[in-house]
Write a protein that holds these residues in place. Structure first.
Motif, PDB file in Angstrom:
ATOM      1  N   ARG A   1       0.828  -1.216   0.000  1.00  0.00           N
ATOM      2  CA  ARG A   1       0.000   0.000   0.000  1.00  0.00           C
ATOM      3  C   ARG A   1       0.857   1.258   0.000  1.00  0.00           C
ATOM      4  O   ARG A   1       0.566   2.204  -0.740  1.00  0.00           O
TER       5      ARG A   1
ATOM      6  N   ARG B   1       2.093   2.023  -3.315  1.00  0.00           N
ATOM      7  CA  ARG B   1       1.012   2.065  -4.316  1.00  0.00           C
ATOM      8  C   ARG B   1       1.106   0.916  -5.318  1.00  0.00           C
ATOM      9  O   ARG B   1       0.923   1.105  -6.519  1.00  0.00           O
TER      10      ARG B   1
ATOM     11  N   ILE C   1      -0.772  -1.865  -4.839  1.00  0.00           N
ATOM     12  CA  ILE C   1      -2.008  -2.620  -4.692  1.00  0.00           C
ATOM     13  C   ILE C   1      -3.166  -1.624  -4.667  1.00  0.00           C
ATOM     14  O   ILE C   1      -3.090  -0.578  -4.029  1.00  0.00           O
ATOM     15  N   SER C   2      -4.220  -1.937  -5.391  1.00  0.00           N
ATOM     16  CA  SER C   2      -5.379  -1.044  -5.457  1.00  0.00           C
ATOM     17  C   SER C   2      -6.279  -1.245  -4.238  1.00  0.00           C
ATOM     18  O   SER C   2      -6.153  -2.235  -3.516  1.00  0.00           O
ATOM     19  N   ASP C   3      -7.191  -0.316  -4.023  1.00  0.00           N
ATOM     20  CA  ASP C   3      -8.141  -0.444  -2.915  1.00  0.00           C
ATOM     21  C   ASP C   3      -8.980  -1.706  -3.063  1.00  0.00           C
ATOM     22  O   ASP C   3      -9.275  -2.377  -2.072  1.00  0.00           O
ATOM     23  N   ALA C   4      -9.365  -2.032  -4.287  1.00  0.00           N
ATOM     24  CA  ALA C   4     -10.146  -3.248  -4.528  1.00  0.00           C
ATOM     25  C   ALA C   4      -9.330  -4.496  -4.187  1.00  0.00           C
ATOM     26  O   ALA C   4      -9.852  -5.454  -3.599  1.00  0.00           O
ATOM     27  N   GLN C   5      -8.049  -4.484  -4.507  1.00  0.00           N
ATOM     28  CA  GLN C   5      -7.184  -5.617  -4.175  1.00  0.00           C
ATOM     29  C   GLN C   5      -6.960  -5.727  -2.671  1.00  0.00           C
ATOM     30  O   GLN C   5      -6.885  -6.835  -2.134  1.00  0.00           O
TER      31      GLN C   5
END
Length: 94
Positions: free
Chosen positions: A42, A45, A47-51
């Motif tokens: 995180r 950056r 990994i996305s919020d959905a991931q």
């Protein structure tokens, strides 16, 4: 180790230390690296919020299954949440 191997292993009255360290590590490090805001994925950056949400759900399902199996709560209960998750995914793809 798959479900068929894990369930009998975790029902034993004396648990294998290496197995427990591995299971604990998956849960702890998964959260530390992917879910925590300052974790490496995180904070960089990667990994996305959905991931993040998906990883958190997988880790919750995983840790619940391990807990239930250790408590000898039965495989049906241990893997119920995972089976529901799979059903949801199948419906989403339909």
């Amino acid at each position: 180790m798959n479900r068929e191997e894990a369930a009998p292993e975790l029902k034993q009255s004396i648990l294998d230390r290496e197995v427990m360290v591995s299971l604990w590590g998956i849960t702890h490090l998964g959260r530390a690296w992917a879910v925590e805001p300052e974790g490496m994925l995180r904070s960089n950056r990667l990994i996305s919020d959905a991931q993040v949400a998906l990883m958190e759900r997988w880790l919750d399902l995983f840790s619940y299954a391990v807990m239930v199996l250790i408590e000898d709560g039965g495989e049906e209960e241990a893997f119920w949440g995972y089976q529901e998750y799979v059903r949801e995914r199948v419906v989403e793809k339909s």
